[in-house]
Design a protein around this motif. Sequence first.
Motif, short mmCIF file in Angstrom:
data_model
loop_
_atom_site.label_atom_id
_atom_site.label_comp_id
_atom_site.label_asym_id
_atom_site.label_seq_id
_atom_site.Cartn_x
_atom_site.Cartn_y
_atom_site.Cartn_z
N GLN A 48 0.82 -1.08 0.25
CA GLN A 48 0.49 0.03 0.07
C GLN A 48 0.34 1.17 0.66
O GLN A 48 -0.07 2.27 -0.02
N GLY A 131 -12.17 3.01 0.36
CA GLY A 131 -11.20 3.00 -0.75
C GLY A 131 -12.21 2.96 -1.83
O GLY A 131 -12.15 3.69 -2.61
N LEU A 158 -8.73 5.19 5.72
CA LEU A 158 -9.54 3.69 4.14
C LEU A 158 -9.36 2.83 4.33
O LEU A 158 -8.81 2.09 5.25
N ASP A 159 -11.27 2.23 4.39
CA ASP A 159 -10.92 0.73 4.62
C ASP A 159 -10.67 -0.05 3.54
O ASP A 159 -11.74 0.64 1.85
N ASP A 160 -9.99 -0.44 2.74
CA ASP A 160 -9.36 -0.62 2.23
C ASP A 160 -9.82 -2.28 1.87
O ASP A 160 -8.89 -2.98 0.77
N SER A 184 -6.50 1.05 -3.28
CA SER A 184 -6.96 1.85 -3.57
C SER A 184 -6.01 3.48 -3.51
O SER A 184 -5.82 3.95 -4.65
N THR A 201 -4.57 2.56 6.71
CA THR A 201 -5.06 1.92 6.37
C THR A 201 -5.83 0.70 7.25
O THR A 201 -5.29 0.22 7.58
N THR A 203 -7.73 -2.74 6.58
CA THR A 203 -7.93 -3.62 5.32
C THR A 203 -7.95 -5.56 5.66
O THR A 203 -7.00 -5.63 5.95
#
Length: 369
Positions: A48, A131, A158-160, A184, A201, A203
Amino acid sequence: MLDFTSALYLGPRVLPPPAGLVLTTGRPAALGEDDRAREVAQTVARRQGLEAGLLAPSTLHLFWDVFGLMPPHGVLLLDRALYPVGQWGGLRARALGRPVVQFRADDQAGLARVLHAYGQQGRTPWLVSDGWRPGRGAAPLARYRDLLAPHPGAVLLLDDTQAFGVLGARPGPGQLLGQGGGGSLSWAGLAAEAGPPELLTITSLAKGLGVPVAVLAGRAARVAQFRRHSETRVHTSPVSGWHAWAAQAALRHDARRGDAARRHLGRRIAQFRRELTRAGLRPRGGLFPVQKLVLARTTAALGLHQQLRQAGLATVLLAGEARPGVPEIAFCLRADHSAADISRATAALAALARRSDWFTASTPVSPSP
Protein backbone atom coordinates in the motif's frame (compact mmCIF):
# COMPACT_ATOMS: atom_id res chain seq x y z
CA MET A 1 -25.39 -24.04 -9.58
CA LEU A 2 -23.13 -21.35 -11.05
CA ASP A 3 -22.12 -19.18 -8.10
CA PHE A 4 -21.94 -15.38 -8.32
CA THR A 5 -22.27 -14.75 -4.57
CA SER A 6 -18.67 -15.10 -3.38
CA ALA A 7 -16.41 -12.09 -2.83
CA LEU A 8 -13.26 -14.20 -3.26
CA TYR A 9 -12.52 -12.10 -6.32
CA LEU A 10 -9.25 -13.79 -7.30
CA GLY A 11 -10.75 -17.25 -6.80
CA PRO A 12 -10.81 -19.69 -3.86
CA ARG A 13 -7.69 -21.55 -2.80
CA VAL A 14 -7.17 -24.69 -0.73
CA LEU A 15 -4.30 -24.10 1.68
CA PRO A 16 -3.87 -27.04 4.09
CA PRO A 17 -1.60 -25.94 6.97
CA PRO A 18 1.74 -27.68 7.41
CA ALA A 19 2.04 -30.46 9.96
CA GLY A 20 2.99 -29.36 13.46
CA LEU A 21 1.63 -25.81 13.16
CA VAL A 22 0.50 -24.52 16.56
CA LEU A 23 -3.00 -23.08 16.28
CA THR A 24 -2.66 -20.66 19.20
CA THR A 25 -0.23 -19.99 22.03
CA GLY A 26 -2.91 -18.99 24.54
CA ARG A 27 -1.28 -15.57 24.93
CA PRO A 28 -2.81 -12.25 23.84
CA ALA A 29 -1.09 -10.43 20.99
CA ALA A 30 0.11 -7.79 23.46
CA LEU A 31 2.49 -10.39 24.94
CA GLY A 32 4.08 -11.29 21.65
CA GLU A 33 3.46 -12.26 18.03
CA ASP A 34 5.19 -14.76 15.82
CA ASP A 35 7.28 -13.90 12.79
CA ARG A 36 4.51 -14.83 10.35
CA ALA A 37 2.13 -12.22 11.79
CA ARG A 38 4.79 -9.52 11.52
CA GLU A 39 5.72 -10.51 7.96
CA VAL A 40 2.10 -10.45 6.79
CA ALA A 41 1.48 -7.02 8.29
CA GLN A 42 4.63 -5.53 6.80
CA THR A 43 3.96 -7.04 3.38
CA VAL A 44 0.46 -5.56 3.24
CA ALA A 45 1.75 -2.16 4.39
CA ARG A 46 4.53 -2.12 1.77
CA ARG A 47 2.08 -2.99 -1.02
CA GLN A 48 0.00 0.00 0.00
CA GLY A 49 3.05 2.26 0.04
CA LEU A 50 2.93 2.61 3.85
CA GLU A 51 5.67 2.23 6.44
CA ALA A 52 4.39 -0.32 8.92
CA GLY A 53 1.55 -2.71 9.64
CA LEU A 54 -0.06 -4.72 12.40
CA LEU A 55 -2.10 -7.91 12.05
CA ALA A 56 -5.47 -8.45 13.76
CA PRO A 57 -8.23 -11.07 13.60
CA SER A 58 -10.72 -8.70 11.92
CA THR A 59 -11.41 -5.13 10.88
CA LEU A 60 -13.78 -4.87 13.86
CA HIS A 61 -10.86 -5.39 16.26
CA LEU A 62 -9.02 -2.54 14.55
CA PHE A 63 -11.95 -0.13 14.27
CA TRP A 64 -12.78 -0.73 17.93
CA ASP A 65 -9.40 0.66 19.01
CA VAL A 66 -8.19 3.01 16.28
CA PHE A 67 -10.29 6.04 17.22
CA GLY A 68 -8.85 5.91 20.72
CA LEU A 69 -5.70 7.32 19.05
CA MET A 70 -7.47 10.54 18.13
CA PRO A 71 -6.41 13.63 20.08
CA PRO A 72 -8.89 15.01 22.64
CA HIS A 73 -9.61 17.91 20.28
CA GLY A 74 -10.23 15.63 17.29
CA VAL A 75 -13.39 15.34 15.20
CA LEU A 76 -14.38 12.20 13.30
CA LEU A 77 -15.88 12.60 9.82
CA LEU A 78 -17.53 9.44 8.44
CA ASP A 79 -18.72 8.89 4.90
CA ARG A 80 -22.45 8.32 5.33
CA ALA A 81 -22.19 5.17 3.17
CA LEU A 82 -19.14 3.76 5.00
CA TYR A 83 -19.18 -0.02 5.42
CA PRO A 84 -21.00 -0.86 8.70
CA VAL A 85 -17.93 -2.08 10.62
CA GLY A 86 -16.39 1.38 10.30
CA GLN A 87 -19.68 2.89 11.45
CA TRP A 88 -19.55 0.67 14.53
CA GLY A 89 -16.11 2.06 15.29
CA GLY A 90 -17.64 5.51 15.03
CA LEU A 91 -20.09 4.59 17.80
CA ARG A 92 -17.15 3.86 20.10
CA ALA A 93 -15.52 7.17 19.15
CA ARG A 94 -18.75 8.91 20.18
CA ALA A 95 -18.71 6.98 23.49
CA LEU A 96 -15.15 8.25 24.03
CA GLY A 97 -16.44 11.79 23.72
CA ARG A 98 -15.29 12.60 20.19
CA PRO A 99 -17.62 14.56 17.92
CA VAL A 100 -18.79 12.34 15.06
CA VAL A 101 -20.14 13.90 11.87
CA GLN A 102 -21.41 12.09 8.78
CA PHE A 103 -20.94 13.53 5.30
CA ARG A 104 -21.99 12.62 1.77
CA ALA A 105 -19.16 11.85 -0.61
CA ASP A 106 -20.99 13.59 -3.45
CA ASP A 107 -21.27 16.84 -1.45
CA GLN A 108 -17.70 18.06 -1.48
CA ALA A 109 -18.76 21.67 -0.88
CA GLY A 110 -20.63 20.60 2.25
CA LEU A 111 -17.61 18.62 3.46
CA ALA A 112 -15.39 21.66 2.91
CA ARG A 113 -17.73 23.78 5.03
CA VAL A 114 -17.71 21.21 7.85
CA LEU A 115 -13.91 21.04 7.80
CA HIS A 116 -13.66 24.83 7.88
CA ALA A 117 -16.09 25.10 10.80
CA TYR A 118 -14.25 22.53 12.91
CA GLY A 119 -10.91 24.02 11.88
CA GLN A 120 -12.08 27.35 13.31
CA GLN A 121 -12.67 25.51 16.59
CA GLY A 122 -9.13 24.13 16.53
CA ARG A 123 -10.25 20.54 16.04
CA THR A 124 -8.14 17.96 14.18
CA PRO A 125 -10.13 16.04 11.54
CA TRP A 126 -9.99 12.29 11.01
CA LEU A 127 -11.84 11.50 7.77
CA VAL A 128 -12.93 7.89 7.18
CA SER A 129 -14.05 6.41 3.86
CA ASP A 130 -14.10 3.13 1.99
CA GLY A 131 -11.35 3.16 -0.63
CA TRP A 132 -13.61 1.53 -3.21
CA ARG A 133 -17.42 1.60 -2.98
CA PRO A 134 -19.05 -1.26 -4.98
CA GLY A 135 -21.66 0.24 -7.25
CA ARG A 136 -20.31 3.77 -6.69
CA GLY A 137 -16.66 3.47 -7.66
CA ALA A 138 -13.47 4.86 -6.20
CA ALA A 139 -13.60 7.32 -3.34
CA PRO A 140 -12.37 10.83 -4.31
CA LEU A 141 -9.10 10.32 -2.45
CA ALA A 142 -7.17 13.15 -4.12
CA ARG A 143 -9.98 15.55 -3.24
CA TYR A 144 -10.03 14.33 0.38
CA ARG A 145 -6.27 14.82 0.54
CA ASP A 146 -6.55 18.39 -0.75
CA LEU A 147 -9.34 19.26 1.69
CA LEU A 148 -7.43 17.82 4.67
CA ALA A 149 -3.99 19.20 3.77
CA PRO A 150 -4.44 22.62 5.44
CA HIS A 151 -5.39 21.01 8.79
CA PRO A 152 -2.38 20.14 11.00
CA GLY A 153 -2.47 16.55 12.24
CA ALA A 154 -5.31 15.53 9.90
CA VAL A 155 -5.73 11.81 9.14
CA LEU A 156 -7.31 10.12 6.11
CA LEU A 157 -8.33 6.58 7.15
CA LEU A 158 -9.46 4.12 4.47
CA ASP A 159 -11.23 0.81 4.80
CA ASP A 160 -9.49 -0.77 1.81
CA THR A 161 -10.99 -4.24 2.10
CA GLN A 162 -12.70 -4.23 -1.29
CA ALA A 163 -9.75 -2.93 -3.30
CA PHE A 164 -6.71 -4.63 -1.76
CA GLY A 165 -5.56 -7.55 -3.91
CA VAL A 166 -7.91 -6.51 -6.72
CA LEU A 167 -6.88 -3.00 -7.80
CA GLY A 168 -3.32 -1.84 -8.28
CA ALA A 169 -1.03 0.71 -9.86
CA ARG A 170 -0.94 1.86 -13.49
CA PRO A 171 -4.21 0.39 -14.84
CA GLY A 172 -4.29 0.21 -18.63
CA PRO A 173 -5.74 -1.70 -21.59
CA GLY A 174 -3.70 -4.82 -20.91
CA GLN A 175 -4.18 -4.73 -17.14
CA LEU A 176 -7.58 -3.16 -16.46
CA LEU A 177 -7.30 -3.65 -12.69
CA GLY A 178 -3.73 -2.39 -12.44
CA GLN A 179 -0.63 -4.15 -11.19
CA GLY A 180 0.49 -5.37 -7.77
CA GLY A 181 -2.88 -5.45 -6.02
CA GLY A 182 -1.92 -2.65 -3.64
CA GLY A 183 -5.45 -1.31 -3.39
CA SER A 184 -6.99 2.15 -3.54
CA LEU A 185 -3.89 4.21 -2.77
CA SER A 186 -1.98 2.52 -5.58
CA TRP A 187 -4.96 2.84 -7.93
CA ALA A 188 -5.26 6.56 -7.17
CA GLY A 189 -1.50 7.12 -7.40
CA LEU A 190 -1.30 8.56 -3.86
CA ALA A 191 2.04 8.27 -2.09
CA ALA A 192 2.12 8.13 1.69
CA GLU A 193 5.16 10.39 1.90
CA ALA A 194 3.35 13.10 -0.06
CA GLY A 195 1.25 14.08 2.99
CA PRO A 196 -0.27 15.83 4.80
CA PRO A 197 -2.69 14.35 5.62
CA GLU A 198 -1.43 11.27 7.39
CA LEU A 199 -2.65 8.09 5.66
CA LEU A 200 -3.97 5.06 7.52
CA THR A 201 -5.64 1.94 6.18
CA ILE A 202 -7.65 -0.86 7.75
CA THR A 203 -7.79 -3.79 5.35
CA SER A 204 -9.31 -7.25 5.55
CA LEU A 205 -7.61 -9.88 3.39
CA ALA A 206 -10.85 -11.88 3.22
CA LYS A 207 -11.87 -10.52 -0.20
CA GLY A 208 -8.89 -10.33 -2.55
CA LEU A 209 -6.74 -12.95 -0.82
CA GLY A 210 -9.39 -15.13 0.82
CA VAL A 211 -7.96 -15.11 4.37
CA PRO A 212 -10.10 -13.69 7.23
CA VAL A 213 -7.50 -11.48 8.92
CA ALA A 214 -7.02 -7.71 8.87
CA VAL A 215 -4.13 -5.24 8.87
CA LEU A 216 -3.75 -1.71 10.18
CA ALA A 217 -1.12 0.12 8.12
CA GLY A 218 0.34 3.59 8.22
CA ARG A 219 3.28 5.51 9.62
CA ALA A 220 5.53 3.46 11.89
CA ALA A 221 4.96 5.85 14.81
CA ARG A 222 1.17 5.56 14.49
CA VAL A 223 1.25 1.77 14.30
CA ALA A 224 3.52 1.69 17.37
CA GLN A 225 1.04 3.94 19.19
CA PHE A 226 -1.77 1.53 18.33
CA ARG A 227 0.31 -1.38 19.55
CA ARG A 228 0.82 0.34 22.92
CA HIS A 229 -2.78 1.42 23.49
CA SER A 230 -4.92 -1.29 21.83
CA GLU A 231 -7.36 -2.96 24.21
CA THR A 232 -8.31 -5.77 21.83
CA ARG A 233 -4.66 -6.88 21.73
CA VAL A 234 -4.91 -7.43 25.50
CA HIS A 235 -8.45 -8.74 25.98
CA THR A 236 -9.18 -10.82 22.84
CA SER A 237 -7.49 -13.76 21.15
CA PRO A 238 -4.78 -12.96 18.59
CA VAL A 239 -4.68 -14.12 14.99
CA SER A 240 -4.29 -17.90 15.06
CA GLY A 241 -1.14 -19.55 13.79
CA TRP A 242 -3.14 -21.16 10.97
CA HIS A 243 -4.54 -17.83 9.79
CA ALA A 244 -1.15 -16.13 9.92
CA TRP A 245 0.35 -18.98 7.89
CA ALA A 246 -2.52 -18.87 5.38
CA ALA A 247 -2.15 -15.10 4.95
CA GLN A 248 1.60 -15.46 4.45
CA ALA A 249 1.07 -18.20 1.85
CA ALA A 250 -1.65 -16.19 0.06
CA LEU A 251 0.55 -13.09 -0.17
CA ARG A 252 3.47 -15.10 -1.55
CA HIS A 253 1.19 -16.80 -4.08
CA ASP A 254 -0.21 -13.43 -5.10
CA ALA A 255 3.27 -11.98 -5.57
CA ARG A 256 3.98 -14.75 -8.12
CA ARG A 257 0.63 -15.14 -9.86
CA GLY A 258 -1.64 -12.33 -8.75
CA ASP A 259 -1.21 -10.07 -11.77
CA ALA A 260 -2.18 -12.93 -14.08
CA ALA A 261 -5.31 -13.56 -12.01
CA ARG A 262 -6.13 -9.84 -12.07
CA ARG A 263 -5.74 -9.77 -15.86
CA HIS A 264 -8.10 -12.72 -16.19
CA LEU A 265 -10.60 -11.13 -13.80
CA GLY A 266 -10.44 -7.86 -15.75
CA ARG A 267 -11.29 -9.73 -18.96
CA ARG A 268 -14.29 -11.42 -17.33
CA ILE A 269 -15.60 -8.08 -16.01
CA ALA A 270 -15.19 -6.45 -19.42
CA GLN A 271 -16.92 -9.44 -21.08
CA PHE A 272 -19.85 -9.28 -18.64
CA ARG A 273 -20.39 -5.58 -19.27
CA ARG A 274 -19.89 -5.90 -23.04
CA GLU A 275 -22.38 -8.74 -23.45
CA LEU A 276 -25.02 -7.06 -21.29
CA THR A 277 -24.56 -3.81 -23.22
CA ARG A 278 -25.25 -5.71 -26.44
CA ALA A 279 -28.45 -6.99 -24.82
CA GLY A 280 -29.47 -3.43 -23.94
CA LEU A 281 -28.61 -3.65 -20.24
CA ARG A 282 -26.21 -1.37 -18.40
CA PRO A 283 -24.90 -2.78 -15.12
CA ARG A 284 -23.49 -0.52 -12.42
CA GLY A 285 -20.03 -1.27 -11.06
CA GLY A 286 -17.47 -0.02 -13.57
CA LEU A 287 -14.32 -2.13 -13.83
CA PHE A 288 -14.87 -3.88 -10.50
CA PRO A 289 -15.93 -7.47 -9.80
CA VAL A 290 -19.25 -6.50 -8.17
CA GLN A 291 -21.72 -5.73 -10.97
CA LYS A 292 -25.23 -4.56 -10.05
CA LEU A 293 -28.53 -4.34 -11.90
CA VAL A 294 -31.12 -1.76 -10.88
CA LEU A 295 -34.69 -3.03 -10.86
CA ALA A 296 -37.91 -1.09 -11.30
CA ARG A 297 -39.49 -2.23 -8.03
CA THR A 298 -39.06 -4.58 -5.12
CA THR A 299 -41.18 -7.35 -6.62
CA ALA A 300 -39.08 -7.18 -9.80
CA ALA A 301 -35.85 -7.70 -7.85
CA LEU A 302 -37.30 -10.63 -5.95
CA GLY A 303 -38.69 -12.14 -9.14
CA LEU A 304 -35.45 -11.82 -11.08
CA HIS A 305 -33.43 -13.22 -8.18
CA GLN A 306 -35.69 -16.28 -8.03
CA GLN A 307 -35.78 -16.85 -11.79
CA LEU A 308 -32.00 -16.60 -12.04
CA ARG A 309 -31.75 -19.22 -9.32
CA GLN A 310 -34.14 -21.46 -11.23
CA ALA A 311 -31.85 -20.99 -14.24
CA GLY A 312 -28.92 -22.25 -12.15
CA LEU A 313 -27.37 -18.86 -11.28
CA ALA A 314 -26.84 -17.88 -7.64
CA THR A 315 -26.75 -14.07 -7.24
CA VAL A 316 -26.83 -11.59 -4.35
CA LEU A 317 -29.98 -9.65 -3.43
CA LEU A 318 -28.93 -6.29 -1.95
CA ALA A 319 -30.66 -3.32 -0.38
CA GLY A 320 -30.83 -0.63 -3.05
CA GLU A 321 -28.41 2.27 -3.29
CA ALA A 322 -29.48 3.79 -6.61
CA ARG A 323 -33.13 3.74 -5.49
CA PRO A 324 -33.45 3.51 -1.68
CA GLY A 325 -35.82 0.76 -0.65
CA VAL A 326 -35.70 -1.05 -4.00
CA PRO A 327 -33.36 -4.07 -3.95
CA GLU A 328 -30.64 -4.66 -6.53
CA ILE A 329 -29.23 -7.83 -8.02
CA ALA A 330 -25.45 -8.18 -7.75
CA PHE A 331 -23.08 -10.53 -9.57
CA CYS A 332 -19.74 -11.09 -7.82
CA LEU A 333 -17.35 -12.01 -10.62
CA ARG A 334 -14.21 -14.03 -9.89
CA ALA A 335 -11.00 -14.90 -11.66
CA ASP A 336 -11.99 -18.57 -11.74
CA HIS A 337 -15.13 -17.83 -13.76
CA SER A 338 -14.66 -18.90 -17.37
CA ALA A 339 -15.78 -17.03 -20.47
CA ALA A 340 -18.51 -19.67 -20.84
CA ASP A 341 -19.72 -18.98 -17.28
CA ILE A 342 -20.06 -15.28 -18.04
CA SER A 343 -21.87 -15.91 -21.33
CA ARG A 344 -24.29 -18.27 -19.62
CA ALA A 345 -25.13 -15.56 -17.06
CA THR A 346 -25.52 -12.74 -19.57
CA ALA A 347 -27.64 -14.88 -21.90
CA ALA A 348 -30.00 -15.75 -19.03
CA LEU A 349 -30.28 -12.08 -18.06
CA ALA A 350 -30.96 -11.00 -21.64
CA ALA A 351 -33.67 -13.63 -22.06
CA LEU A 352 -35.38 -12.66 -18.81
CA ALA A 353 -35.10 -8.95 -19.59
CA ARG A 354 -36.88 -9.33 -22.94
CA ARG A 355 -39.83 -11.00 -21.22
CA SER A 356 -40.31 -8.44 -18.44
CA ASP A 357 -40.61 -4.79 -17.49
CA TRP A 358 -38.45 -5.23 -14.43
CA PHE A 359 -35.59 -2.91 -15.32
CA THR A 360 -35.49 0.85 -14.73
CA ALA A 361 -34.57 3.52 -17.24
CA SER A 362 -31.02 3.43 -15.86
CA THR A 363 -30.82 -0.22 -16.88
CA PRO A 364 -32.56 -0.05 -20.29
CA VAL A 365 -33.61 -3.13 -22.18
CA SER A 366 -33.45 -3.40 -25.93
CA PRO A 367 -36.59 -4.73 -27.66
CA SER A 368 -36.84 -8.35 -28.63
CA PRO A 369 -35.47 -9.09 -32.10
